[in-house]
Design a protein around this motif. Structure first.
Motif, short mmCIF file in Angstrom:
data_model
loop_
_atom_site.label_atom_id
_atom_site.label_comp_id
_atom_site.label_asym_id
_atom_site.label_seq_id
_atom_site.Cartn_x
_atom_site.Cartn_y
_atom_site.Cartn_z
N ALA A 1 0.90 -1.28 0.00
CA ALA A 1 0.02 0.12 0.16
C ALA A 1 0.90 1.49 0.01
N SER A 2 2.17 1.02 -0.09
CA SER A 2 3.06 2.29 -0.26
C SER A 2 3.06 3.08 -1.51
N ALA B 1 3.23 -2.47 3.93
CA ALA B 1 4.34 -2.41 2.92
C ALA B 1 5.51 -2.39 4.04
N ARG B 2 6.87 -2.40 3.22
CA ARG B 2 7.96 -2.42 3.84
C ARG B 2 8.42 -0.85 4.09
N SER B 3 8.07 0.18 3.58
CA SER B 3 8.46 1.60 3.52
C SER B 3 7.54 2.16 4.81
N HIS B 4 8.17 2.16 5.91
CA HIS B 4 7.70 2.66 7.10
C HIS B 4 6.97 3.96 7.12
N ASN B 5 7.92 4.93 6.68
CA ASN B 5 7.50 6.42 6.49
C ASN B 5 6.44 6.58 5.58
N THR B 6 6.43 5.93 4.44
CA THR B 6 5.61 6.24 3.17
C THR B 6 4.26 5.80 3.89
#
Ligand code: NAP
Length: 256
Positions: free
Chosen positions: A14-15, A37-42
Motif C-alpha cells: 500500500a505504499s 508495506a516495507r516502507s515505514h515512513n511512506t
C-alpha cells in the motif's frame, strides 16, 4: 452510504501504485483501512493523509515474504478494527527482469517469496479469521502473465500463474464458509512497475506507450466492485479488466 462502509480492509503493497490508490479509495467509502508495506515512513504518511481527510487508517510495516509479519498484520487489523472483512493481496515485484540464462537464482527466488508465498501467507492467516466471522473477501492481484509467456518474465509469469491456482484452491476449500476469493488481472497500470518494465526493453509490454496504461484508481474501483455479489461468477478465478465486458461491469470505459 457505501455497502462497504464500516468494514475493515487490509491492503498489502500500500505504499504506492495500486495498493495506495486502493487504500485511498476504500477509505473514501468509509472502509477502515490497514496499509501494509516495507516502507515505514511512506505508509505512515499515507495513513496520516487519509485520516486528515476524515478516513480511518492504520499503517503496519510488513514484509509479506515472511509468515510471522503477515500473521502479526492480520492480528493488528483485528485488534485495531475488530474484523478483517477484505484482504487485498497486492504486494508484488517484477524486478530484476532477465531472460532465464541471465537471471540470478536468488533474485528469481525472491520474486517467488514475495509474489507467491506473500499471497499464500495472506490466505493462511486471514482465512481462519474470516471463517470465524462467517464472511470475508480476499482479492489476489494477478496479471495477464498468469496465462501468457513473456520473455524476461519467467519469474513473474510463473509467480502469477501460481497465484491464479492459489485463488482457485482457496475458493474451493473455503467458499462454503462464506469466504470469497477472487483474482484481478488489471491489464497494464500506470505505476512504478511499468516504468521498470519500459526500462527493460525486453518484450512487447515494454514497448507499450504509457498512454496505454490504465490508472491505479480504476483498479481500486474494480476492487470495490469485486466485493459485490455481482462479481460472484468470477470467484476462484481471475477477473480481467482487459475486456469491454469486464470494464462495463465495473462502470469503466471500453478498452478501445
Ligand atoms: P508498484 O507501484 O511497484 O508497488 C508495489 C508495492 O508492493 C509497493 O507498495 C511495495 O512496497 C510492495 N512490496 C514489494 N515487496 C514487498 C514485500 N516484500 N512486502 C510487502 N510489500 C511489498 O507496483 P504496482 O504496479 O502497484 O503493483 C501492485 C500489484 O499489481 C503487483 O502484484 C503487480 O504484480 C500487480 N500488477 C501490476 C500491473 C501494472 O501494470 N502495474 C499489471 C498487472 C498486475 P514497499 O517497497 O514499500 O514494500
Amino acid at each position: 452510504m457505501s455497502f462497504l462502509a464500516g468494514k475493515t480492509a487490509v491492503i498489502t503493497g500500500a505504499s504506492r501504485g495500486i495498493g495506495e490508490a486502493t487504500a485511498r479509495h476504500l477509505a473514501s467509502l468509509d472502509v477502515k483501512v490497514v496499509l501494509a508495506a516495507r516502507s515505514h515512513n511512506t505508509i505512515n504518511t499515507i495513513a496520516q493523509d487519509i485520516k486528515a481527510h476524515g478516513g480511518t487508517a492504520s499503517a503496519f510495516v510488513c514484509d509479506v515474504s515472511n509468515p510471522t509479519p503477515v500473521a502479526t498484520l492480520i492480528q493488528h487489523a483485528q485488534d485495531t478494527f475488530a474484523s478483517v472483512d477484505l484482504l487485498v493481496n497486492n504486494a508484488g515485484l517484477i524486478d530484476p527482469i532477465a531472460r532465464i540464462a541471465d537471471s540470478d537464482p536468488d533474485d528469481w527466488g525472491n520474486i517467488v517469496d514475495v509474489n507467491v508465498k506473500g499471497v499464500y501467507h495472506g490466505l493462511r492467516y486471514a482465512i481462519p479469521v474470516m471463517q470465524a466471522q462467517g464472511a470475508g473477501t480476499i482479492i489476489n492481484i494477478s496479471s495477464g502473465a498468469a496465462n501468457a509467456a513473456l520473455e524476461g518474465w519467467s519469474h513473474y509469469c510463473a509467480s502469477k500463474a501460481a497465484v491464479l491456482r492459489l485463488t482457485g484452491v482457496a475458493q474451493k476449500e473455503y467458499g462454503a464458509d462464506g469466504i470469497r476469493v477472487v483474482g484481478l488481472s488489471p491489464g497494464t497500470v500506470a505505476t512504478d512497475m511499468q516504468v521498470a518494465i519500459k526500462a527493460s526493453g525486453i518484450n512487447p509490454v515494454s514497448k507499450l506507450d504509457p498512454s496505454a496504461h490504465i490508472s491505479p484508481e480504476w483498479v481500486a474501483r474494480t476492487i470495490e466492485w469485486l466485493c459485490k455479489p455481482a462479481a460472484d461468477s468470477f470467484l476462484g478465478t481471475d477477473f480481467s479488466l482487459k475486456t469491454d465486458e469486464g470494464r462495463a461491469a465495473v462502470g469503466l470505459p471500453p478498452v478501445s
